[in-house]
Structures are given as structure tokens and as C-alpha cells.
Scaffold this motif. Structure first.
Motif, PDB file in Angstrom:
ATOM      1  N   THR A   1       0.593  -0.659 -12.707  1.00  0.00           N
ATOM      2  CA  THR A   1       1.243  -1.692 -12.151  1.00  0.00           C
ATOM      3  C   THR A   1       1.327  -2.858 -13.249  1.00  0.00           C
ATOM      4  O   THR A   1       0.659  -3.063 -14.006  1.00  0.00           O
TER       5      THR A   1
ATOM      6  N   GLN B   1      -6.447  -4.516  -5.026  1.00  0.00           N
ATOM      7  CA  GLN B   1      -5.736  -3.757  -4.293  1.00  0.00           C
ATOM      8  C   GLN B   1      -5.023  -2.558  -5.012  1.00  0.00           C
ATOM      9  O   GLN B   1      -5.011  -1.426  -4.457  1.00  0.00           O
ATOM     10  N   VAL B   2      -4.806  -2.638  -6.241  1.00  0.00           N
ATOM     11  CA  VAL B   2      -4.116  -1.850  -7.009  1.00  0.00           C
ATOM     12  C   VAL B   2      -5.018  -0.736  -7.516  1.00  0.00           C
ATOM     13  O   VAL B   2      -5.026   0.513  -7.250  1.00  0.00           O
TER      14      VAL B   2
ATOM     15  N   SER C   1      -7.936   0.138  -5.970  1.00  0.00           N
ATOM     16  CA  SER C   1      -7.969   0.905  -4.694  1.00  0.00           C
ATOM     17  C   SER C   1      -7.318   2.120  -4.792  1.00  0.00           C
ATOM     18  O   SER C   1      -7.758   3.055  -3.994  1.00  0.00           O
ATOM     19  N   HIS C   2      -6.210   2.234  -5.271  1.00  0.00           N
ATOM     20  CA  HIS C   2      -5.219   3.219  -5.298  1.00  0.00           C
ATOM     21  C   HIS C   2      -5.282   4.150  -6.624  1.00  0.00           C
ATOM     22  O   HIS C   2      -4.808   4.847  -6.719  1.00  0.00           O
ATOM     23  N   ASP C   3      -6.447   3.707  -7.300  1.00  0.00           N
ATOM     24  CA  ASP C   3      -6.542   4.484  -8.592  1.00  0.00           C
ATOM     25  C   ASP C   3      -5.504   4.489  -9.488  1.00  0.00           C
ATOM     26  O   ASP C   3      -4.940   5.062 -10.294  1.00  0.00           O
TER      27      ASP C   3
ATOM     28  N   ASP D   1       0.972  -1.157   0.034  1.00  0.00           N
ATOM     29  CA  ASP D   1       0.006   0.077  -0.070  1.00  0.00           C
ATOM     30  C   ASP D   1       0.730   1.265   0.067  1.00  0.00           C
ATOM     31  O   ASP D   1       0.593   2.276  -0.562  1.00  0.00           O
ATOM     32  N   ASP D   2       1.943   1.298   0.721  1.00  0.00           N
ATOM     33  CA  ASP D   2       2.876   2.531   0.947  1.00  0.00           C
ATOM     34  C   ASP D   2       3.586   2.567  -0.673  1.00  0.00           C
ATOM     35  O   ASP D   2       3.658   3.814  -1.203  1.00  0.00           O
TER      36      ASP D   2
ATOM     37  N   LYS E   1       1.622   6.491  -7.163  1.00  0.00           N
ATOM     38  CA  LYS E   1       0.643   7.573  -7.652  1.00  0.00           C
ATOM     39  C   LYS E   1       1.141   8.762  -7.585  1.00  0.00           C
ATOM     40  O   LYS E   1       0.946   9.683  -8.335  1.00  0.00           O
TER      41      LYS E   1
ATOM     42  N   LEU F   1       2.419   1.648  -3.523  1.00  0.00           N
ATOM     43  CA  LEU F   1       1.321   2.245  -4.502  1.00  0.00           C
ATOM     44  C   LEU F   1       0.946   3.634  -4.245  1.00  0.00           C
ATOM     45  O   LEU F   1       0.899   4.297  -5.126  1.00  0.00           O
ATOM     46  N   LYS F   2       1.139   4.109  -2.993  1.00  0.00           N
ATOM     47  CA  LYS F   2       0.710   5.508  -2.809  1.00  0.00           C
ATOM     48  C   LYS F   2       1.939   6.351  -3.443  1.00  0.00           C
ATOM     49  O   LYS F   2       1.685   7.489  -3.767  1.00  0.00           O
ATOM     50  N   ARG F   3       3.087   6.004  -3.148  1.00  0.00           N
ATOM     51  CA  ARG F   3       4.386   6.563  -3.569  1.00  0.00           C
ATOM     52  C   ARG F   3       4.448   6.488  -5.167  1.00  0.00           C
ATOM     53  O   ARG F   3       4.680   7.621  -5.486  1.00  0.00           O
TER      54      ARG F   3
END
Length: 297
Positions: A139, A166-167, A169-171, A125-126, A132, A128-130
Motif C-alpha cells: 500500500t 495495520q497494513v 497485519s494483512h501481509d 481492514d476490509d 490482498k 486491505l482484505k480485498r
């Protein structure tokens, strides 16, 4: 939602996706094929510096533009580095018109039931945030099918789609890559099981969301047409999977709507010993050949 103009380019753009995502395990081989032997570096850091030099040479070549390349898949370390003084993802999109993706898998488990599942991905999750925040569009995550084992193939597809959720969910847009090994005897049978499993899981992708698929070039032309035409599939791309560039291009051109996402076949013929003129001419000819095969289907 992912950036609209980037999504439009991936969905309908003429061209292919360059896979520049060799990781720690595959980097020595990639460098060796490029003419850089293991005695040319003495640490992992130096190894990654050398592969970044190779990638920089590729993406800054005059022919490496959005005219024929719609996207590029980056290794995580590459995402965190620069090309010509600009963050890698920003450089690709703003300077080259190429949509950036990030490889997120951390390698494969040992074979079980004829497949190799993905290892756990700590801190995803971290990451993916980075990604984005850095301008990454999507991905890519790879696992491998070595036998026409229904239990194994269904497990691998379930894992791919779970990670894809999961991917999403981070747009970000996931490229699911359940690779079928090209050398197995029951390759066509494995592809049949895989296609049906993917179609079943696509039914559960939420309305309004799209995934991508990266698949081994099939034994039967247009075998994945139902996936190409599916409303929840943004694009189907093909891996070269060990085929020579010539054979990969020939197979690709027989599959309508499928475009390339080649790694080794993209760098075939490139060498650290080439002059810039020789290197640029070679990569331009390679890009032309893969582009022509991608738009021929």
C-alpha cells in the motif's frame, strides 16, 4: 508473508515505481495536463472513465514492463477495474512483470503544527482484505510536512507507522510517505527531524517485517542513506514533489540506492491528442530517463 518473488523484485530490482494513483481531488489536474479539459466529462463517473483510459494507455504501452518498472501504485477504483480484460493487479504482474500497490489514504486534514495528517480511513481492514485477495503486494499512504516543527513531524511519523502496522497485519507491505513540501525555506531542517523520527520508529518494527518509504528528494545527496541501508526497510523510493522531471532525475541520480516513484513527472509530455506511435515514443523516453536516474545513484 507477501509474495516472495514480488518482494525480491521490489527489494533488488533495477527500475522504479510508477505512481498511477491520482484520486478524486487530483484527477481533474492530471486530465488537464493530459489534454482533457473539464468540459470533456459531465460527471465524476465520466471523469474516472477518462483517467482510466489514460492509465490503460500508459500500462499497455510497449515500454511499460518489468524490465525498467518494478512496481505501480494504483488508485482504489483502478484496482477494481480491468486492463485489457484482466483485473488490474493481475494484469500488471502476470502480463507486465510489475508489482501492484494500492493507495489507501483518503486525503489530508487541515494543517496543524506545520503538518497535514492523514484523514481517518473508514473500512480499511476490509479494503486491505480485498486488496490482498486481488493480488496487491503493498500500500501507499501520504501525509505532508510544511514546516520544520518537531511536534508536527513526530506526530506525522507516528501516524504513518501506526497505519503501517495495520497494513503489515494483512501481509501487505506499506509504503509510508511523509512528504516534505519542496518549497519550504527550512526544508533541510525538516528532513533532519524526519530522518531521526523514522529511525526511532524503525526500531519498533517487528523482527522479520519490512516497510518501504517514499520521501521527498533531499537537499543533501545521500541524506537518507541510513534508511536505505536499514534492515527493516525494503526500499526507499522518491517522489518528484513538483520538481520538473529533469530536476527530479538530476536529484535522484545523486542518491545511492533510492529509486523513483514519480506521478506527475511520469506523465509529463503525454497527451490524449497524440497518436499511439507518438504516445508510445514519449512514454518510452520518459521511462528510460527515470530508469537511468534510478539506477545511477
Amino acid at each position: 508473508m507477501p509474495q516472495t518473488d514480488q518482494a525480491a523484485k521490489i527489494r533488488a530490482g533495477q527500475g522504479f515505481i510508477a505512481a498511477l494513483d491520482q484520486s478524486g481531488g487530483s484527477t481533474p489536474k492530471a486530465l488537464r495536463l493530459y489534454g482533457v479539459e473539464e468540459d470533456a466529462y459531465s460527471s465524476e463517473k465520466e471523469m474516472f472513465d477518462r483517467i482510466h483510459e489514460m492509465r490503460t494507455r500508459i500500462v499497455t504501452a510497449p515500454a511499460f514492463t518489468g524490465e525498467k518498472i518494478i512496481g505501480a501504485i494504483l488508485f482504489e477504483q483502478t484496482m477494481d477495474r480491468d486492463f485489457e480484460g484482466k483485473p488490474a493487479a493481475e494484469y500488471l504482474w502476470k502480463e507486465r512483470g510489475v508489482v501492484p500497490f494500492l493507495k489507501i489514504d483518503k486525503g489530508l486534514e487541515k494543517e496543524d503544527r506545520g503538518v497535514q495528517m492523514m484523514k481517518d480511513i473508514p473500512g480499511l481492514d476490509d479494503t486491505l482484505k480485498r486488496a490482498k485477495a486481488k493480488g496487491i503486494f503493498g500500500t501507499k499512504e501520504r501525509s505532508v510536512i510544511d514546516a520544520a516543527n518537531p511536534d508536527g513531524i513526530h506526530a506525522i511519523v507516528a501516524q504513518q507507522f501506526e497505519l503501517g502496522e495495520q497494513v503489515l497485519s494483512h501481509d501487505l507491505v506499506p509504503i509510508l510517505e511523509p512528504e516534505v513540501t519542496i518549497s519550504i525555506q527550512e526544508k533541510a531542517e525538516a528532513e533532519g527531524i524526519l530522518r531521526e523520527a523514522i529511525l526511532r520508529h524503525l526500531d519498533h518494527v517487528p523482527s522479520g517485517q519490512e516497510i518501504m518509504l517514499k520521501l521527498t528528494l533531499p537537499e543533501t545527496p545521500n541524506f537518507y542513506q541510513a534508511l536505505v541501508d536499514h534492515p527493516k526497510v525494503m526500499r526507499v523510493v522518491a517522489l518528484s514533489g513538483g520538481y520538473s522531471r529533469e530536476e527530479a532525475n538530476a536529484r535522484l541520480s545523486q542518491n545511492r540506492g533510492v529509486v523513483a516513484s514519480f506521478s506527475r513527472a511520469l506523465t509529463e509530455g503525454l497527451s490524449a491528442q497524440q497518436s499511439d506511435d507518438e504516445f508510445n515514443a514519449t512514454i518510452a523516453a520518459t521511462i528510460d530517463s527515470i530508469y537511468n536516474a534510478s539506477i545511477a545513484g
